[in-house]
Write a protein that holds these residues in place. Structure first.
Motif, PDB file in Angstrom:
ATOM      1  N   GLU A 482      24.775  46.374  32.876  1.00  0.00           N
ATOM      2  CA  GLU A 482      25.546  47.383  33.664  1.00  0.00           C
ATOM      3  C   GLU A 482      25.522  46.967  35.309  1.00  0.00           C
ATOM      4  N   SER A 483      24.405  46.424  35.596  1.00  0.00           N
ATOM      5  CA  SER A 483      24.281  45.951  37.171  1.00  0.00           C
ATOM      6  C   SER A 483      25.182  44.750  37.433  1.00  0.00           C
ATOM      7  N   ASP A 484      25.764  44.043  36.302  1.00  0.00           N
ATOM      8  CA  ASP A 484      26.679  42.843  36.754  1.00  0.00           C
ATOM      9  C   ASP A 484      28.044  43.720  36.991  1.00  0.00           C
ATOM     10  N   ILE A 485      28.351  44.631  36.260  1.00  0.00           N
ATOM     11  CA  ILE A 485      29.540  45.216  36.462  1.00  0.00           C
ATOM     12  C   ILE A 485      29.509  45.870  37.865  1.00  0.00           C
ATOM     13  N   ASN A 486      28.602  46.525  38.109  1.00  0.00           N
ATOM     14  CA  ASN A 486      28.362  47.061  39.550  1.00  0.00           C
ATOM     15  C   ASN A 486      28.602  46.161  40.530  1.00  0.00           C
ATOM     16  N   LEU A 487      28.069  44.919  40.385  1.00  0.00           N
ATOM     17  CA  LEU A 487      27.955  44.040  41.357  1.00  0.00           C
ATOM     18  C   LEU A 487      29.526  43.370  41.512  1.00  0.00           C
ATOM     19  N   ILE A 488      30.106  43.464  40.704  1.00  0.00           N
ATOM     20  CA  ILE A 488      31.574  42.650  40.608  1.00  0.00           C
ATOM     21  C   ILE A 488      32.539  43.877  41.226  1.00  0.00           C
ATOM     22  N   LEU A 489      32.317  45.244  40.971  1.00  0.00           N
ATOM     23  CA  LEU A 489      32.986  46.056  41.513  1.00  0.00           C
ATOM     24  C   LEU A 489      32.609  46.385  43.060  1.00  0.00           C
ATOM     25  N   ALA A 490      31.477  46.169  43.395  1.00  0.00           N
ATOM     26  CA  ALA A 490      31.318  46.005  44.786  1.00  0.00           C
ATOM     27  C   ALA A 490      31.705  45.061  45.589  1.00  0.00           C
ATOM     28  N   GLU A 491      32.104  43.889  45.059  1.00  0.00           N
ATOM     29  CA  GLU A 491      32.739  42.467  45.451  1.00  0.00           C
ATOM     30  C   GLU A 491      34.183  43.039  45.639  1.00  0.00           C
ATOM     31  N   SER A 492      34.822  43.576  44.381  1.00  0.00           N
ATOM     32  CA  SER A 492      35.873  43.821  44.538  1.00  0.00           C
ATOM     33  C   SER A 492      36.363  44.748  45.666  1.00  0.00           C
ATOM     34  N   LYS A 493      35.675  45.511  46.018  1.00  0.00           N
ATOM     35  CA  LYS A 493      35.936  46.791  47.037  1.00  0.00           C
ATOM     36  C   LYS A 493      35.740  45.937  48.469  1.00  0.00           C
ATOM     37  N   ARG A 494      35.100  45.090  48.846  1.00  0.00           N
ATOM     38  CA  ARG A 494      34.795  44.383  49.872  1.00  0.00           C
ATOM     39  C   ARG A 494      35.867  43.309  50.123  1.00  0.00           C
ATOM     40  N   ALA A 495      36.970  42.747  48.817  1.00  0.00           N
ATOM     41  CA  ALA A 495      37.925  42.044  49.077  1.00  0.00           C
ATOM     42  C   ALA A 495      38.973  42.491  49.977  1.00  0.00           C
ATOM     43  N   ALA A 496      39.676  41.697  50.799  1.00  0.00           N
ATOM     44  CA  ALA A 496      40.826  42.091  51.377  1.00  0.00           C
ATOM     45  C   ALA A 496      41.972  42.679  50.757  1.00  0.00           C
ATOM     46  N   ARG A 497      42.133  42.383  49.563  1.00  0.00           N
ATOM     47  CA  ARG A 497      43.119  42.765  48.392  1.00  0.00           C
ATOM     48  C   ARG A 497      42.394  43.017  47.304  1.00  0.00           C
ATOM     49  N   LYS A 498      42.703  44.262  46.538  1.00  0.00           N
ATOM     50  CA  LYS A 498      42.206  44.444  45.040  1.00  0.00           C
ATOM     51  C   LYS A 498      42.613  43.612  44.212  1.00  0.00           C
ATOM     52  N   PRO A 499      41.494  42.742  43.327  1.00  0.00           N
ATOM     53  CA  PRO A 499      41.741  41.772  42.425  1.00  0.00           C
ATOM     54  C   PRO A 499      42.786  42.249  41.442  1.00  0.00           C
ATOM     55  N   GLU A 500      43.645  41.187  41.224  1.00  0.00           N
ATOM     56  CA  GLU A 500      44.708  41.447  40.081  1.00  0.00           C
ATOM     57  C   GLU A 500      44.245  41.778  38.749  1.00  0.00           C
ATOM     58  N   ARG A 501      43.129  41.179  38.456  1.00  0.00           N
ATOM     59  CA  ARG A 501      42.367  41.107  37.238  1.00  0.00           C
ATOM     60  C   ARG A 501      41.042  40.752  37.497  1.00  0.00           C
ATOM     61  N   CYS A 502      39.971  41.508  36.673  1.00  0.00           N
ATOM     62  CA  CYS A 502      38.688  41.015  36.473  1.00  0.00           C
ATOM     63  C   CYS A 502      38.215  40.381  35.039  1.00  0.00           C
ATOM     64  N   VAL A 503      37.846  39.472  34.954  1.00  0.00           N
ATOM     65  CA  VAL A 503      37.494  38.840  33.470  1.00  0.00           C
ATOM     66  C   VAL A 503      35.955  38.591  33.375  1.00  0.00           C
ATOM     67  N   MET A 504      35.256  39.333  32.387  1.00  0.00           N
ATOM     68  CA  MET A 504      33.872  39.041  32.186  1.00  0.00           C
ATOM     69  C   MET A 504      33.650  38.173  30.827  1.00  0.00           C
ATOM     70  N   ILE A 505      32.993  36.853  31.255  1.00  0.00           N
ATOM     71  CA  ILE A 505      33.107  35.943  30.231  1.00  0.00           C
ATOM     72  C   ILE A 505      31.373  35.784  30.025  1.00  0.00           C
ATOM     73  N   SER A 506      31.206  35.931  28.794  1.00  0.00           N
ATOM     74  CA  SER A 506      29.641  36.010  28.437  1.00  0.00           C
ATOM     75  C   SER A 506      29.662  34.978  27.284  1.00  0.00           C
ATOM     76  N   LEU A 507      28.355  34.377  27.010  1.00  0.00           N
ATOM     77  CA  LEU A 507      28.086  33.644  25.657  1.00  0.00           C
ATOM     78  C   LEU A 507      27.300  34.284  24.889  1.00  0.00           C
ATOM     79  N   SER A 508      26.764  35.520  25.465  1.00  0.00           N
ATOM     80  CA  SER A 508      25.737  36.300  24.702  1.00  0.00           C
ATOM     81  C   SER A 508      26.262  37.441  24.607  1.00  0.00           C
ATOM     82  N   THR A 509      25.565  38.590  24.250  1.00  0.00           N
ATOM     83  CA  THR A 509      25.876  39.854  23.935  1.00  0.00           C
ATOM     84  C   THR A 509      25.950  40.663  25.244  1.00  0.00           C
ATOM     85  N   ILE A 510      27.007  41.697  25.180  1.00  0.00           N
ATOM     86  CA  ILE A 510      27.261  42.570  26.421  1.00  0.00           C
ATOM     87  C   ILE A 510      26.585  44.046  26.161  1.00  0.00           C
TER      88      ILE A 510
END
Length: 544
Positions: A482-510
């Motif tokens: 969940e901390s990884d999701i929070n981190l990417i959300l915080a980065e999205s808010k700092r971006a000049a434009r909201k990302p069109e899409r966020c993709v989470m890619i993991s080789l392990s469990t979520i």
């Protein structure tokens, strides 16, 4: 094959075996859930069933196994009745016979009603009453269970071949009997998933007694590597060669087994206890390049079967074009030079047979090693003008060694770098991943960076830009939290434009909370299977 041979041939597949054991327990407790095992040829469906039956120790359950590949109705009768009486005799400690007449004689005093029905069915068979024969056989388990109080397991291996009996509405007959036979557990298998799913959906969609569909796939990375280690007995092999062999064969148990057996033979000849590249290269040459190599011959027979008859040349050209990376209909048309309807008809047939798979607008060969053989062996046999086997052999060796080197280079790259390579392949195409449709744009700028989490750990993120938007890709081999999701959300808010899409890619469990939060934010989540599907489409080594 005796039980020792079956046990030695069986490997892995514990999830399917555990499921079968649970279903037998359910059957004894009055609950029945039928199962259909679907998967490619030689992936291990029959081996799974044989192992299950060899280790079945239930005196109140009588199994009936029927291999229906290239069989006719007389076989169906004698195998059905003979197996039923033989297994019942075994439970009752009666004399065991291979002859049906002797089995009838030794059991008629215990199950007279069942024997009377068998005799009636045999009379119908001799009179050519095929419908009555088939219907009678499907009724037999119910007669037997009512008379004995026991349950039955009825297994139809390659069940789609029931249509070869030339009985109208054969699956409707089967479906009606399945619904009423509450003490009979049906297990179906098929090496043609497309055809089998169609039959199950249209002809065996039952109010009572529906089938749970289980897809039997090739081994995953862990199972493949364990299988290699077990097959090589006491021989050592490096982790990188094991990973390469897994990727090269697609984890297909048949190919892994045959190559490992050849490796063992060569290591005995050369008195080597550790497997290095020269022995592996020679084993691949012997099994795949040589005309009478066991895998090469296997592929030859497949191609011969696919390309026999009218339009066979077009099928050959399609296979070659697909092996060379021409995955779209327009590319195939340009390469082969025939009418679109001719291409489409052959593609649809190859889809039905499970030889190729369609994903979006892409067609590709399902069997990774078969594709390699078509490209580097079969194509060259057809097109080389010079009859120079030694030259072809040297060329095959060089191409195989190059293949290994490409894998080594790819496997040394870090995870984000592999994902960036993949992102460069997209060009406004749509793909189906795990039942969902995704459209991937043409990315014009792709950069990698690291975000620092609250715990001080780095999170790899890729920013991929299109003409008017930006995508965020989070890449992580370990568990996504969940901390990884929070981190990417915080980065999205700092971006000049909201990302069109966020993709989470993991080789392990979520983490489940992370998954729910990601879905709530409308993030895409890709796992190892989805990622490797995309890598297959673009002819890149899997990430192992």
């Amino acid at each position: 094959m005796n039980s020792i041979g079956i046990n030695q041939a069986f490997f892995g597949r514990t999830q399917y075996l555990d499921l079968l054991k649970r279903r037998v327990i359910d059957l004894k407790e009055g609950y029945r859930q039928n199962i259909a095992f679907l998967g490619s040829c030689y992936v291990g469906k029959s081996t799974l069933i044989h192992y299950f039956l060899a280790n079945l120790d239930e005196p109140d359950v009588v199994p009936i196994y029927l291999d229906l590949e290239n069989k006719e109705l007389p076989y169906f009768f004698f195998k059905f009745t003979g197996t039923l009486l033989y297994n019942f005799s075994k439970i009752k400690n009666l004399p065991l016979h291979d002859d049906l007449n002797l089995l009838i004689e030794s059991t008629k005093g215990i199950i007279p009603h069942t024997i009377d029905v068998i005799q009636k069915i045999r009379t119908d068979l001799t009179k050519g009453k095929n419908i009555d024969t088939f219907s009678g056989l499907l009724t037999l388990p119910e007669v037997f269970t009512n008379e004995t109080g026991k349950s039955c397991i009825l297994i139809f291996d390659e069940f789609q071949n029931l249509e070869e009996f030339a009985i109208a509405d054969v699956f409707q007959y089967l479906g009606k009997k399945i619904m009423t036979q509450k003490r009979c557990f049906y297990i179906l298998t098929s090496s043609y998933p497309v055809e089998a799913k169609k039959i199950l959906a249209e002809k065996l969609s039952l109010l009572f007694g529906n089938f749970e569909i289980m897809m039997v796939e090739a081994f995953d990375l862990q199972a493949s590597q364990q299988f290699i280690e077990q097959s090589l007995v006491d021989k050592r092999i490096g982790a990188q060669l094991k990973s390469f062999l897994t990727d090269f064969t697609g984890g297909h148990p048949l190919y892994l087994n045959l190559i490992c057996q050849e490796v063992l033979n060569l290591s005995a000849i050369h008195v080597q206890n550790e497997i290095y590249m020269p022995i592996l290269s020679q084993a691949v040459e012997n099994t795949i390049f040589n005309r009478w190599g066991v895998i090469s011959r296997h592929f030859e027979l497949i191609v011969c079967d696919l390309c026999t008859g009218k339009g066979g040349r077009i099928v050959t050209e399609i296979l070659i074009a697909l092996s060379n990376g021409q995955h779209k209909t327009d590319e195939l048309l340009s390469s082969i030079g025939v009418k679109k309807t001719q291409i489409t008809q052959r593609l649809n047939r190859l889809l039905e047979l499970g030889v190729i798979v369609k994903n979006g607008t892409f067609y590709y060969l399902k069997d990774k090693l078969f594709k390699y053989w078509v490209k580097y062996v079969y194509q060259k046999r057809l097109k080389d003008v010079e009859l120079a086997p030694d030259k072809q052999r040297r060329q095959f060796k060089d191409e195989f060694n190059a293949c290994v080197e490409i894998f080594k280079v790819s496997s040394r790259k870090d995870f984000p770098a592999r994902i960036m390579e993949l992102l460069h392949c997209f060009d406004n195409e749509a793909f189906n991943l795990n039942g969902r449709k995704y459209k991937l744009p043409l990315f014009q700028e792709i950069v990698s960076l690291k975000l620092k989490s609250e715990t001080g750990r780095d999170l790899d993120i890729i920013k991929a830009k299109t003409t008017g938007s930006e995508w965020f890709m989070v890449t992580k081999k370990e568990n996504l939290g969940e901390s990884d999701i929070n981190l990417i959300l915080a980065e999205s808010k700092r971006a000049a434009r909201k990302p069109e899409r966020c993709v989470m890619i993991s080789l392990s469990t979520i983490d489940e909370n992370a998954r729910l939060k990601a879905l709530q934010e409308r993030f895409w989540i890709w796992n190892e299977n989805e990622l490797n599907t995309l890598l297959t489409l673009f002819d890149k080594p899997h990430i192992l």
